[in-house]
Write a protein that holds these residues in place. Structure first.
Motif, short mmCIF file in Angstrom:
data_model
loop_
_atom_site.label_atom_id
_atom_site.label_comp_id
_atom_site.label_asym_id
_atom_site.label_seq_id
_atom_site.Cartn_x
_atom_site.Cartn_y
_atom_site.Cartn_z
N SER A 87 0.83 -1.22 0.00
CA SER A 87 0.00 0.00 0.00
C SER A 87 0.85 1.25 0.00
CB SER A 87 -0.95 0.00 1.20
OG SER A 87 -0.22 -0.02 2.41
N ALA A 88 1.99 1.23 0.69
CA ALA A 88 2.87 2.41 0.72
C ALA A 88 3.50 2.66 -0.65
CB ALA A 88 3.95 2.22 1.78
N GLN A 89 3.75 1.61 -1.41
CA GLN A 89 4.39 1.76 -2.72
C GLN A 89 3.43 2.17 -3.82
OE1 GLN A 89 6.27 -2.00 -3.48
NE2 GLN A 89 7.93 -1.67 -2.01
N ARG A 90 2.18 1.70 -3.73
CA ARG A 90 1.25 1.84 -4.85
C ARG A 90 0.23 2.96 -4.68
NH1 ARG A 90 0.13 -2.72 -8.31
NH2 ARG A 90 1.81 -4.23 -8.21
N THR A 91 0.12 3.56 -3.49
CA THR A 91 -0.93 4.55 -3.23
C THR A 91 -0.30 5.91 -2.91
OG1 THR A 91 -2.24 2.76 -2.27
CG2 THR A 91 -3.03 5.00 -1.92
N VAL A 92 -0.84 6.97 -3.52
CA VAL A 92 -0.27 8.31 -3.37
C VAL A 92 -0.91 9.06 -2.21
CG1 VAL A 92 0.08 10.53 -4.50
CG2 VAL A 92 0.26 8.41 -5.83
N GLU A 93 -2.24 9.00 -2.07
CA GLU A 93 -2.92 9.79 -1.05
C GLU A 93 -2.68 9.21 0.34
OE1 GLU A 93 -4.38 8.33 -3.58
OE2 GLU A 93 -5.16 9.90 -4.92
N TYR A 94 -2.36 10.11 1.30
CA TYR A 94 -2.11 9.66 2.67
C TYR A 94 -3.36 9.02 3.28
CZ TYR A 94 2.24 12.34 2.47
OH TYR A 94 3.49 12.80 2.12
N GLY A 95 -4.49 9.63 3.04
CA GLY A 95 -5.74 9.10 3.59
C GLY A 95 -6.06 7.72 3.05
N ALA A 96 -5.77 7.49 1.78
CA ALA A 96 -6.03 6.18 1.17
C ALA A 96 -5.11 5.11 1.77
CB ALA A 96 -5.84 6.25 -0.33
N VAL A 97 -3.83 5.46 2.00
CA VAL A 97 -2.91 4.52 2.63
C VAL A 97 -3.40 4.16 4.03
CG1 VAL A 97 -0.57 4.19 3.52
CG2 VAL A 97 -0.92 5.30 1.30
N PHE A 98 -3.82 5.19 4.77
CA PHE A 98 -4.36 4.95 6.11
C PHE A 98 -5.56 4.02 6.06
CE2 PHE A 98 -7.57 6.00 9.29
CZ PHE A 98 -6.85 5.86 10.47
N ALA A 99 -6.47 4.27 5.14
CA ALA A 99 -7.68 3.45 5.03
C ALA A 99 -7.34 2.00 4.71
CB ALA A 99 -8.62 4.03 3.96
N ILE A 100 -6.38 1.78 3.79
CA ILE A 100 -6.00 0.42 3.42
C ILE A 100 -5.43 -0.33 4.62
CG2 ILE A 100 -4.37 -0.96 2.05
CD1 ILE A 100 -4.66 1.19 -0.15
N VAL A 101 -4.50 0.31 5.32
CA VAL A 101 -3.88 -0.35 6.49
C VAL A 101 -4.92 -0.63 7.57
CG1 VAL A 101 -2.18 -0.08 8.33
CG2 VAL A 101 -1.61 0.64 6.00
N MET A 102 -5.81 0.33 7.81
CA MET A 102 -6.84 0.13 8.83
C MET A 102 -7.80 -1.00 8.43
SD MET A 102 -6.35 1.97 11.44
CE MET A 102 -7.94 1.76 12.23
N TYR A 103 -8.12 -1.09 7.16
CA TYR A 103 -9.01 -2.17 6.72
C TYR A 103 -8.33 -3.53 6.83
CZ TYR A 103 -13.02 0.53 5.21
OH TYR A 103 -14.15 1.31 5.21
N VAL A 104 -7.03 -3.57 6.61
CA VAL A 104 -6.32 -4.84 6.79
C VAL A 104 -6.33 -5.23 8.26
CG1 VAL A 104 -4.08 -6.00 6.62
CG2 VAL A 104 -4.89 -4.57 4.74
N PHE A 105 -6.13 -4.26 9.16
CA PHE A 105 -6.22 -4.55 10.59
C PHE A 105 -7.62 -5.04 10.94
CE2 PHE A 105 -2.28 -2.10 11.45
CZ PHE A 105 -1.72 -2.92 12.41
N GLN A 106 -8.62 -4.40 10.38
CA GLN A 106 -10.00 -4.81 10.63
C GLN A 106 -10.25 -6.22 10.09
OE1 GLN A 106 -13.68 -2.81 8.78
NE2 GLN A 106 -13.58 -1.85 10.79
N PHE A 107 -9.70 -6.51 8.93
CA PHE A 107 -9.82 -7.84 8.35
C PHE A 107 -9.18 -8.88 9.26
CE2 PHE A 107 -7.78 -11.24 5.94
CZ PHE A 107 -8.84 -11.76 5.21
N VAL A 108 -7.98 -8.58 9.74
CA VAL A 108 -7.27 -9.51 10.63
C VAL A 108 -8.07 -9.74 11.92
CG1 VAL A 108 -5.23 -9.77 12.11
CG2 VAL A 108 -4.97 -9.05 9.72
N GLU A 109 -8.58 -8.66 12.49
CA GLU A 109 -9.38 -8.77 13.72
C GLU A 109 -10.61 -9.64 13.49
OE1 GLU A 109 -11.16 -5.81 17.17
OE2 GLU A 109 -11.01 -5.08 15.10
N SER A 110 -11.30 -9.42 12.39
CA SER A 110 -12.50 -10.20 12.10
C SER A 110 -12.18 -11.66 11.83
CB SER A 110 -13.23 -9.61 10.88
OG SER A 110 -13.66 -8.29 11.13
N LEU A 111 -11.12 -11.90 11.08
CA LEU A 111 -10.77 -13.27 10.72
C LEU A 111 -10.25 -14.05 11.93
CD1 LEU A 111 -10.78 -15.12 8.29
CD2 LEU A 111 -8.42 -14.46 7.83
N MET A 112 -9.58 -13.37 12.85
CA MET A 112 -9.11 -14.05 14.06
C MET A 112 -10.27 -14.37 14.99
SD MET A 112 -5.84 -14.52 13.82
CE MET A 112 -5.27 -14.84 15.48
N ALA A 113 -11.34 -13.59 14.92
CA ALA A 113 -12.49 -13.82 15.81
C ALA A 113 -13.39 -14.93 15.31
CB ALA A 113 -13.30 -12.52 15.96
#
Length: 281
Positions: A226-252
């Motif tokens: 995400s850091a390499q392919r995305t220019v907007e800071y907000g978009a990078v933040f959203a991608i990383v947060m969604y991956v964290f959310q994905f991990v949290e959901s999948l672990m539960a």
């Protein structure tokens, strides 16, 4: 459990509909926060108002859902408990006490665990859909990890059921063992319960550890891509947060799957009581 869904369809439809609305609100937070960040950097405050509106709406739904839940499930437990005790009148006090506790587990699953399960499922599906629009490589990585996790827990499902069956057998003997006043019998019972609990715990720890390796690999991959392919800071933040959310959901989800396996075994016991007595379990 299917019987409970059918008998109390009206109450459950109301509470679960509110769960879905609440889950959708939480799912949108990373996307709206990312838009707000990019908006502020671009000189616009519109994203901040959207974030505030989402927060207020979601919390009102969450409060309302919890108020409704406590009343709905209390009524369900009382009615089913009365029916279960009446239908098992010929059983020993130990068995009836144990099965009343098991019934409580089922009702608590619907009141507490099922909403969390729905939230995790919506979070899992929603993050995958959103990530497919934000970053395709990260999306594919999430799909691969989800498939690997599903295979892992499918392979251990029968073993989990067998361990739960042994543990529930011992629960039904507990009151009789205590009431006997025989230290040898009680000690044997307690050691048997401990062995089943240890087996379940060891199985859970092993599968959790393997699953966590999958998750860490995904997190490292997602941050780098995400850091390499995305220019907007907000978009990078959203991608990383969604991956964290994905991990949290999948672990539960595996936790709820294991809990469902246990409650399915309990439901079979309660259904047999009703069938033997000719009354609802």
């Amino acid at each position: 459990m299917h019987m409970l869904l059918k008998r109390f369809a009206g109450r459950l439809t109301l509470t679960l509909s509110m769960v879905v609305l609440e889950s959708a609100g939480w799912l949108l937070f990373p996307l709206v926060i990312g838009r707000a960040i990019d908006g502020v950097l671009g000189g616009s405050t519109r994203g901040l108002y959207e974030l505030a509106g989402l927060g207020i709406g979601t919390i009102f739904i969450a409060i309302g859902r919890r108020v409704v839940d406590s009343r709905a499930y209390a009524g369900i437990y009382v009615r089913l408990g009365e029916e279960m005790v009446a239908s098992a009148a010929e059983r020993s006090t130990s068995t009836r006490t144990a099965r009343l506790g098991m019934l409580r587990e089922i009702v608590e699953f619907f009141e507490h665990s099922l909403p969390q399960l729905i939230t995790s499922t919506i979070g899992l599906a929603g993050t995958i859909v959103i990530l497919s629009t934000l970053n395709v490589p990260v999306f594919l990585g999430c799909v691969a990890v989800a498939v690997a996790t599903g295979i892992l827990y499918a392979l251990t499902g029968k073993l989990t059921t067998r361990y739960n069956e042994g543990l529930n057998d011992e629960h039904e003997r507990q009151v009789d063992a205590v009431d006997s006043g025989d230290p040898v019998r009680l000690g044997k019972h307690l050691r048997a319960m401990t062995r089943w609990n240890i087996r379940l715990s060891d199985l859970e720890a092993g599968t959790f550890g393997i699953n966590w390796v999958f998750m860490m690999g995904l997190l490292v991959f997602a941050v780098g891509v995400s850091a390499q392919r995305t220019v907007e800071y907000g978009a990078v933040f959203a991608i990383v947060m969604y991956v964290f959310q994905f991990v949290e959901s999948l672990m539960a989800l595996p936790f709820y799957y294991q809990q469902w396996l246990r409650l399915r075994e309990i439901s079979g016991r309660l259904a047999r009581v009703g069938a033997e007595a000719g009354a609802p379990a």
